[in-house]
Design an enzyme around this catalytic site. Structure first.
Site, PDB file in Angstrom:
ATOM      1  N   ASN A  40       0.797  -1.223   0.000  1.00 29.86           N
ATOM      2  CA  ASN A  40       0.000   0.000   0.000  1.00 29.86           C
ATOM      3  C   ASN A  40       0.831   1.275   0.000  1.00 29.86           C
ATOM      4  O   ASN A  40       0.376   2.315  -0.471  1.00 29.86           O
ATOM      5  CB  ASN A  40      -0.923  -0.015   1.231  1.00 29.86           C
ATOM      6  CG  ASN A  40      -1.501   1.353   1.530  1.00 29.86           C
ATOM      7  OD1 ASN A  40      -2.409   1.827   0.860  1.00 29.86           O
ATOM      8  ND2 ASN A  40      -0.967   2.019   2.546  1.00 29.86           N
TER       9      ASN A  40
ATOM     10  N   TYR B 127       2.971  10.097 -10.756  1.00 34.82           N
ATOM     11  CA  TYR B 127       2.048   9.288  -9.962  1.00 34.82           C
ATOM     12  C   TYR B 127       1.236   8.377 -10.880  1.00 34.82           C
ATOM     13  O   TYR B 127       1.102   7.166 -10.629  1.00 34.82           O
ATOM     14  CB  TYR B 127       1.132  10.192  -9.143  1.00 34.82           C
ATOM     15  CG  TYR B 127       0.171   9.444  -8.246  1.00 34.82           C
ATOM     16  CD1 TYR B 127       0.609   8.885  -7.051  1.00 34.82           C
ATOM     17  CD2 TYR B 127      -1.169   9.289  -8.594  1.00 34.82           C
ATOM     18  CE1 TYR B 127      -0.265   8.193  -6.222  1.00 34.82           C
ATOM     19  CE2 TYR B 127      -2.050   8.601  -7.779  1.00 34.82           C
ATOM     20  CZ  TYR B 127      -1.596   8.047  -6.590  1.00 34.82           C
ATOM     21  OH  TYR B 127      -2.463   7.353  -5.776  1.00 34.82           O
TER      22      TYR B 127
ATOM     23  N   LYS C  61       1.331   4.200 -10.961  1.00 33.49           N
ATOM     24  CA  LYS C  61       0.161   3.355 -10.731  1.00 33.49           C
ATOM     25  C   LYS C  61      -0.161   2.506 -11.955  1.00 33.49           C
ATOM     26  O   LYS C  61      -0.627   1.364 -11.832  1.00 33.49           O
ATOM     27  CB  LYS C  61      -1.036   4.213 -10.313  1.00 33.49           C
ATOM     28  CG  LYS C  61      -0.837   4.928  -8.978  1.00 33.49           C
ATOM     29  CD  LYS C  61      -0.469   3.946  -7.865  1.00 33.49           C
ATOM     30  CE  LYS C  61      -0.311   4.611  -6.509  1.00 33.49           C
ATOM     31  NZ  LYS C  61       0.033   3.645  -5.431  1.00 33.49           N
TER      32      LYS C  61
END
Length: 268
Positions: free
Chosen positions: A84, A149, A153
């Site tokens: 996470n 980012y 991802k």
């Protein structure tokens, strides 16, 4: 099927936000939870609250990650790993420093690579185990002002798909969870107007539920699943025009005052 009652479950970045909510939900289902976080005092506070364990963890450090999993495995095999830990920097790509770009990738992607590389051998040898890689809808939907980012991802999603194919018939599963914007410190100061938003507890509950169903990819909310197809199917110029009209702000714009505490923390 992995029974969470008594199972050892590790959560990276588990001191706050989605990680914390996941740790709480795992403990509520009877798992023996290990929280790894670079903020050890916060991790220890969460662990004390849920009756779990905490350890310092920099996910970019393979040897440190290995030590974390060894400590957790002393009380039983690690059956669940939730990758996470992640950060998000906002601003136009050229306005951010190159070293920061590499650090963001090292945490968001390198941390997942480290976790899977270290946890999977034991899981495969036992023929059971489950890994959850927390990505984001940014993996499917382009977000100007969060270029690295988005790239990180997207990489987590692609990495998960490839490894999942390699693990077919081993008894080990990998689920990619892709939530919409979540009200955590990571999104502090960000204009979330006209975006579907979630609370961390909603995401934590979905993450824990993947241990039961082991679906390959889970978007939160589920109705966002087709957005990747829309992103790829609509001409880029048309999509950019629509986003500018409805979002109504410059790429990477945020409230500096509201976001300052988060930015200060992720610099270290």
């Amino acid at each position: 099927m992995i029974r969470l009652e008594g199972a050892v479950a590790c959560v990276t970045g588990g001191a706050r936000g989605i990680g914390r909510a996941t740790a709480v939900a795992l403990a509520a289902r009877g798992a023996r939870v290990w929280i790894g976080d670079i903020d050890l005092p916060a991790a220890e506070a969460t662990a004390a609250e849920i009756g779990g364990h905490a350890a310092y963890l920099d996910v970019t450090d393979p040897s440190g990650f290995a030590e974390f999993l060894i400590a957790a495995g002393a009380s039983g095999p690690v059956e669940v790993l939730v990758n996470n830990a992640g950060i998000m920097r906002l601003a136009p790509f050229l306005d951010l420093d190159l070293a920061g770009h590499h650090r963001e990738m090292a945490i968001n992607v390198g941390g997942v690579i480290n976790g899977m590389s270290l946890a999977l051998p034991g899981m495969v040898a036992r023929g059971r185990g489950h890994i959850v890689n927390v990505a984001s809808m940014a993996a499917k939907v382009t977000t100007p002002g969060a270029a690295v980012y988005c790239a990180s991802k997207f990489a987590v999603g692609a990495l998960s798909r490839a490894v999942r194919a390699e693990l077919a018939d081993t008894g080990v599963s990998v689920t990619t969870v892709m939530p919409a914007a979540v009200h955590t410190e990571l999104t502090s100061g960000v204009n979330l107007k006209l975006q579907p938003t979630l609370q961390p507890e909603e995401v934590g509950a979905v993450i824990v539920d993947t241990v039961r169903h082991r679906r390959a990819e889970v978007t939160i909310p589920r109705w966002l699943a087709p957005m990747g197809t829309v992103e790829q199917g609509v001409p880029e110029t048309a999509l950019r025009t629509v986003k500018r009209r409805f979002v109504g702000r410059e790429p990477g714009q945020y409230d500096q005052r509201q976001r300052s505490a988060y930015l200060d923390r992720i610099r270290h």
